[in-house]
Design a protein around this motif. Structure first.
Motif, PDB file in Angstrom:
ATOM      1  N   UNK A  99      -5.067   5.802   5.406  1.00 49.30           N
ATOM      2  CA  UNK A  99      -5.506   7.139   4.989  1.00 49.30           C
ATOM      3  C   UNK A  99      -6.800   7.582   5.680  1.00 49.30           C
ATOM      4  N   UNK A 100      -7.692   6.623   5.958  1.00 51.04           N
ATOM      5  CA  UNK A 100      -8.951   7.002   6.604  1.00 51.04           C
ATOM      6  C   UNK A 100      -8.700   7.490   8.031  1.00 51.04           C
TER       7      UNK A 100
ATOM      8  N   UNK B 287      -5.556  -3.476   2.243  1.00 51.24           N
ATOM      9  CA  UNK B 287      -6.633  -2.770   2.933  1.00 51.24           C
ATOM     10  C   UNK B 287      -6.071  -1.896   4.058  1.00 51.24           C
TER      11      UNK B 287
ATOM     12  N   UNK C 193     -14.922  12.118   7.010  1.00 49.43           N
ATOM     13  CA  UNK C 193     -16.376  12.010   6.945  1.00 49.43           C
ATOM     14  C   UNK C 193     -16.668  10.648   6.358  1.00 49.43           C
ATOM     15  N   UNK C 194     -17.142   9.777   7.210  1.00 50.06           N
ATOM     16  CA  UNK C 194     -17.343   8.417   6.704  1.00 50.06           C
ATOM     17  C   UNK C 194     -18.674   8.291   6.003  1.00 50.06           C
TER      18      UNK C 194
ATOM     19  N   UNK D 272     -15.945   0.311   5.507  1.00 55.55           N
ATOM     20  CA  UNK D 272     -14.905   0.753   4.585  1.00 55.55           C
ATOM     21  C   UNK D 272     -13.927  -0.389   4.289  1.00 55.55           C
TER      22      UNK D 272
ATOM     23  N   UNK E 221      -3.764   0.982   2.192  1.00 50.70           N
ATOM     24  CA  UNK E 221      -4.348   1.886   1.211  1.00 50.70           C
ATOM     25  C   UNK E 221      -5.676   2.473   1.639  1.00 50.70           C
ATOM     26  N   UNK E 222      -6.364   1.828   2.573  1.00 56.75           N
ATOM     27  CA  UNK E 222      -7.691   2.337   2.950  1.00 56.75           C
ATOM     28  C   UNK E 222      -7.741   2.752   4.422  1.00 56.75           C
TER      29      UNK E 222
END
Lengths: 259, 278
Positions: free
Chosen positions: B182-183, B175, B277-278, B161, B178-179
């Motif tokens: 939240x993940x 990264x 859910x990756x 990701x 924003x990624x």
């Protein structure tokens, strides 16, 4: 044998690569990528084809200790994108990538596609809307998702997620798109969709694709490179490579005697 | 099997005793008075049994603690997971975990003897016993929990990701924010909930540094008592078994349990809502 009239978009010149710890994964690869063509990289596992692909967007920079030697020159500006002074972020703005497993972000469909523009500081709603729509259309996903762009991307099927990742990569108008075994996690129908999409995309950009699937290479690519143990063994237009390979090793791999 | 059963049995027994003794309490005190009266003086001549002052004290201290712990804990987690080199991370994490093991009584005197005088220099009118100082110290105390659990959640976000984000031309900071954040949100929320539960249940620091006067206020500059501080105060006294004062600590304990139970339920629901859910 190669059509010399086709312009070259980028070329690897004597490219070597060393992983942290010294593994010499690429050994002096010389290889052009032709503009608006699809070039396929084939070869047995561990031959260096993914390593080669990931040099094009400096993915290896993310991990400490990796080392490039040689050049990858982009045309028409003649920039060596492996140069230390070249910011890898600049490179990734020009060369985007689609991964083996769909890797959407934990965001809505819309925000996934808008991501590349947002990180470039684009926040104009109208502009983003247009770009997202264009990219989703370009990735043949628009009709399926236009009414639910605010849904979480994880709610899409695997094939749709991969097309979403293509839309995401497309939204920033890259010059080259890298595909790292883009269909290996997908079913045959989703695979056919992606392959069809790639054939359409080459009108807009140049494609480099790593694949394990020989038929896929034969179906979608214009040029094929066969790699083995970090070396480029044979490179030429796909028809020639698959029908009249000059090297015995290539023939053995393609016919399944080896690999 | 027996070990698992014994854990279940212990929990059931605790809840059972809490309910049983609270039942005795509520035979003497109307539930309405308990929930709406604004004075808590169960040990006075004319006892009054309003739980609100204890709840307000608990919530104020927890609030102060979270204002300290959530920003610092989250930023530490992001730094450790996304920016720190391997060496820095491997040095800092054990130190954080060590901090978790410091006895809370140490933190209590740290609040009373160090933080309070310091705060009094900034706020001259601050009483010796106040909620601000233990709030800050409880906050410091739960930073390692929040940082460590959030960091684990962020480290569990798959590399693919992050690579996806970098491949789009994002910077490290973009990264991370924003990624990756939240993940990892479900794990981060779980860390917050753990921290809140811990702050609500904290006893020693507040019993030492907040004063032990139940006081219906949300002003951290005043002194007050929390539910836990009241329980420890009464439990250390010599109340006769079965008296209403004795039973009142079970009623207070029941409220405490309901608060943490609610939090855990919220945590559980948030986790489900954001389930990754990756």
């Amino acid at each position: 044998m190669m059509t010399t009239t086709t312009p070259v978009k980028a070329e690897a010149r004597n490219l070597s690569f060393f992983y942290n710890g010294g593994n010499h994964a690429l050994k002096g690869v010389n290889m052009p990528l032709y503009e608006n063509k699809i070039t396929a990289l084939i070869g047995p596992s561990g031959c260096g084809k993914s390593t080669f692909l990931r040099c094009f967007n400096r993915m290896h920079d993310l991990y400490p200790g990796n080392k490039y030697e040689g050049q990858i020159v982009m045309h028409p500006d003649n920039t060596n994108i492996l140069e230390k002074s070249v910011d890898p972020i600049e490179v990734r703005m020009r060369i985007s990538m689609v991964f083996q497993k769909p890797n959407p972000f934990p965001k809505s469909i819309y925000e996934n596609v808008a991501y590349g523009l947002r990180v470039r500081g684009e926040n104009n709603k109208r502009m983003l809307d247009d770009k997202v729509e264009e990219a989703l259309k370009g990735a043949a996903l628009w009709n399926e998702v236009k009414d639910r762009q605010q849904d979480l991307a994880f709610n899409l099927s695997g094939g749709q997620q991969q097309r979403l990742c293509i839309a995401r990569a497309l939204a920033t108008d890259p010059e080259i798109m890298l595909f790292d075994e883009p269909t290996s996690a997908l079913d045959p129908i989703a695979t056919a969709n992606i392959e069809e999409l790639m054939s359409e995309l080459k009108n807009k950009l140049t494609i480099l694709v790593v694949t394990h699937n020989m038929q896929q290479a034969a179906r979608v690519s214009d040029y094929t490179a066969y790699m083995y143990l970090g070396e480029l063994m044979e490179y030429g237009d796909t028809d020639t490579i698959f029908t009249r390979p000059t090297r015995k090793e290539t023939e053995d791999y393609i016919t399944g005697k080896f690999g | 099997m027996l070990a698992a059963l014994s854990a279940v049995f212990t929990t059931v027994a605790i809840v059972g005793i809490l309910l049983y003794e609270s039942y005795g309490f509520f035979e003497h005190v109307a539930l309405k008075d308990f929930l709406t009266d604004t004075v808590w003086t169960p040990l006075f001549e004319n006892p009054r049994y309003g739980i609100l002052p204890l709840v307000s004290g608990t919530l104020t201290i927890t609030g102060v603690a979270l204002m300290i712990a959530i920003p610092i804990g989250t930023i530490s987690a992001i730094y450790l997971s996304e920016f720190a080199s391997h060496k820095v991370r491997e040095t800092v994490k054990p130190i954080l975990e060590l901090l978790e093991g410091v006895p809370t009584i140490v933190f209590g005197y740290f609040a009373l003897l160090f933080i309070t005088p310091l705060l009094q220099k900034i706020f001259p009118g601050l009483p010796t016993f106040n909620m601000l100082s233990p709030g800050i110290v409880v906050g410091i105390m739960i930073i390692p929990y929040i940082a460590s659990v959030s960091e684990d959640a962020m480290r569990a976000v798959p590399m693919s990701m992050r690579e996806g984000s970098y491949a789009m031309g994002a910077t490290r900071f973009q990264t991370a924010i924003r990624v990756v954040t939240p993940a990892a949100i479900s794990g981060i929320v779980a860390a917050y909930i753990l921290g809140i539960s811990r702050a609500i249940g904290e006893t020693m620091v507040v019993a030492i540094a907040a004063g032990q006067q139940p006081n219906l206020t949300f002003n951290p500059m005043e002194s007050a008592a929390t539910i836990t501080a009241y329980i420890v105060q009464v439990a250390m006294g010599d109340l006769p078994h079965g008296s209403i004062g004795y039973q009142s600590i079970f009623a207070a304990g029941l409220v405490l349990m309901l608060m943490t139970l609610t939090l855990n339920l919220i945590g559980h629901m948030t986790r489900k809502k954001f389930s990754e859910r990756y």
